[in-house]
Design a protein around this motif. Sequence first.
Motif, PDB file in Angstrom:
ATOM      1  N   PRO A  56       0.824  -1.211   0.000  1.00 49.63           N
ATOM      2  CA  PRO A  56       0.000   0.000   0.000  1.00 49.63           C
ATOM      3  C   PRO A  56       0.855   1.256   0.000  1.00 49.63           C
ATOM      4  N   HIS A  57       0.198   2.413  -0.073  1.00 51.49           N
ATOM      5  CA  HIS A  57       0.908   3.681  -0.003  1.00 51.49           C
ATOM      6  C   HIS A  57       1.668   3.742   1.325  1.00 51.49           C
ATOM      7  N   PRO A  58       2.939   4.163   1.308  1.00 52.96           N
ATOM      8  CA  PRO A  58       3.721   4.208   2.546  1.00 52.96           C
ATOM      9  C   PRO A  58       3.043   4.935   3.699  1.00 52.96           C
ATOM     10  N   ARG A  59       2.242   5.940   3.404  1.00 54.80           N
ATOM     11  CA  ARG A  59       1.587   6.694   4.477  1.00 54.80           C
ATOM     12  C   ARG A  59       0.667   5.805   5.310  1.00 54.80           C
ATOM     13  N   THR A  60       0.064   4.800   4.689  1.00 51.61           N
ATOM     14  CA  THR A  60      -0.843   3.915   5.432  1.00 51.61           C
ATOM     15  C   THR A  60      -0.081   3.057   6.434  1.00 51.61           C
ATOM     16  N   ILE A  61       1.204   2.824   6.186  1.00 53.49           N
ATOM     17  CA  ILE A  61       2.028   2.032   7.086  1.00 53.49           C
ATOM     18  C   ILE A  61       2.612   2.898   8.192  1.00 53.49           C
ATOM     19  N   HIS A  62       3.097   4.074   7.831  1.00 57.90           N
ATOM     20  CA  HIS A  62       3.759   4.938   8.808  1.00 57.90           C
ATOM     21  C   HIS A  62       2.785   5.777   9.634  1.00 57.90           C
ATOM     22  N   TYR A  94       4.773  -2.912   0.385  1.00 56.20           N
ATOM     23  CA  TYR A  94       5.414  -1.995   1.330  1.00 56.20           C
ATOM     24  C   TYR A  94       5.033  -2.360   2.754  1.00 56.20           C
ATOM     25  N   ASP A  95       6.034  -2.561   3.589  1.00 57.92           N
ATOM     26  CA  ASP A  95       5.816  -2.806   5.010  1.00 57.92           C
ATOM     27  C   ASP A  95       6.995  -2.220   5.784  1.00 57.92           C
ATOM     28  N   LEU A  96       6.974  -2.362   7.111  1.00 54.61           N
ATOM     29  CA  LEU A  96       8.009  -1.754   7.936  1.00 54.61           C
ATOM     30  C   LEU A  96       9.374  -2.392   7.712  1.00 54.61           C
ATOM     31  N   GLU A  97       9.393  -3.665   7.391  1.00 60.93           N
ATOM     32  CA  GLU A  97      10.678  -4.325   7.100  1.00 60.93           C
ATOM     33  C   GLU A  97      11.317  -3.741   5.851  1.00 60.93           C
ATOM     34  N   PHE A  98      10.505  -3.557   4.805  1.00 63.79           N
ATOM     35  CA  PHE A  98      11.023  -2.946   3.589  1.00 63.79           C
ATOM     36  C   PHE A  98      11.494  -1.518   3.875  1.00 63.79           C
ATOM     37  N   ALA A  99      10.719  -0.774   4.650  1.00 62.99           N
ATOM     38  CA  ALA A  99      11.034   0.620   4.929  1.00 62.99           C
ATOM     39  C   ALA A  99      12.308   0.775   5.754  1.00 62.99           C
ATOM     40  N   ALA A 100      12.738  -0.281   6.443  1.00 61.40           N
ATOM     41  CA  ALA A 100      13.905  -0.186   7.322  1.00 61.40           C
ATOM     42  C   ALA A 100      15.228  -0.272   6.562  1.00 61.40           C
ATOM     43  N   GLN A 101      15.190  -0.577   5.267  1.00 59.02           N
ATOM     44  CA  GLN A 101      16.432  -0.696   4.502  1.00 59.02           C
ATOM     45  C   GLN A 101      17.148   0.651   4.383  1.00 59.02           C
ATOM     46  N   THR A 102      18.457   0.597   4.470  1.00 60.69           N
ATOM     47  CA  THR A 102      19.230   1.805   4.216  1.00 60.69           C
ATOM     48  C   THR A 102      19.159   2.123   2.724  1.00 60.69           C
ATOM     49  N   PRO A 103      19.460   3.370   2.334  1.00 57.68           N
ATOM     50  CA  PRO A 103      19.490   3.690   0.907  1.00 57.68           C
ATOM     51  C   PRO A 103      20.412   2.755   0.122  1.00 57.68           C
TER      52      PRO A 103
END
Length: 312
Positions: A56-62, A94-103
């Motif tokens: 989903p859109h990142p905003r829905t996760i964060h 998109y989930d928190l695990e994916f979002a935790a990756q460094t650039p």
Amino acid sequence: MEIYHGLDEVPDFDAGTVITLGNFDGVHRGHQTVLRAVAAEAAEHSLTSVAMTFDPHPRTIHSPDTPTLMITSPEQKSALIAETGIDVLFVQPYDLEFAAQTPEEFVARYFVEGLKCRCVVVGDDVRFGHDNSGTIETLRRLGEEMGFTTVTIDEVGRGGRYSSSRIRDQIIAGDVAEAADQLGRYHRVEGTVVHGDARGRDLGFPTANLSADAEGLIPADGVYAGWASFEGEEHPFPAAISIGTNPTFQGDCRRVEAYVLDKEFGEFDVYDRHMTLDFVARIRGQVTFTGMDALIAQMHEDIADVREVLHT
């Protein structure tokens, strides 16, 4: 256009790819500029053009407690991206695990290893990686280290940079004309025609009612000039589109319905057919009337205003 969800679905892009990434909600003029540049760059070098987006859109996760209203549904977004000439839409869950990756982790795993990137095309305000810590400078540095080039595209629009957030606010406020200018097309809401309460027909203005699961962000309550298209019909019809709860009849259910000008619904069966509504301009806001005569008189005025806007 091919659509893949996650790296386990993608083929081996032996020749390499040209990539852009973003949420692309609304696929506005700025998005279109970047997407077409990606398609052109890929065609010039016999590579595959890829648009990477998230679901989903990142905003829905964060921000799970804050409603996230999208301009376009995933299906609408995919169709609009396809129109720009992109070869592949890569939809990353998109989930928190994916979002935790460094650039660095994100670019290495997705751009280089997974999608065989040769070139990245983005706006200069691109952000990626954990806490959006990756910037255009980060991307250029990683490209030099990992073997891809970085191209930036100017997305500046009239009155400032094109913005999905601004367009979203315009639609919610009912300013569909300004939103259309930013989108490069009329804002669209679509779905299946369902049975209503037949009040419009009793008043002499039969309407086609959209199902509650219609796709596309619903504008503010009121009356709009627009175009209605129906599955199986060759051309769109001019329409007065009403959004609201029918307060004159103490309604509490928000509805989207269209009265097609110069077309008797008896001439063709619209029920259970797909209807597309393109919003041109807002005529007025929602009003509660004291009687049927006042309501009918206003409806005639609305139709006259719709004709003037649509030049019909």
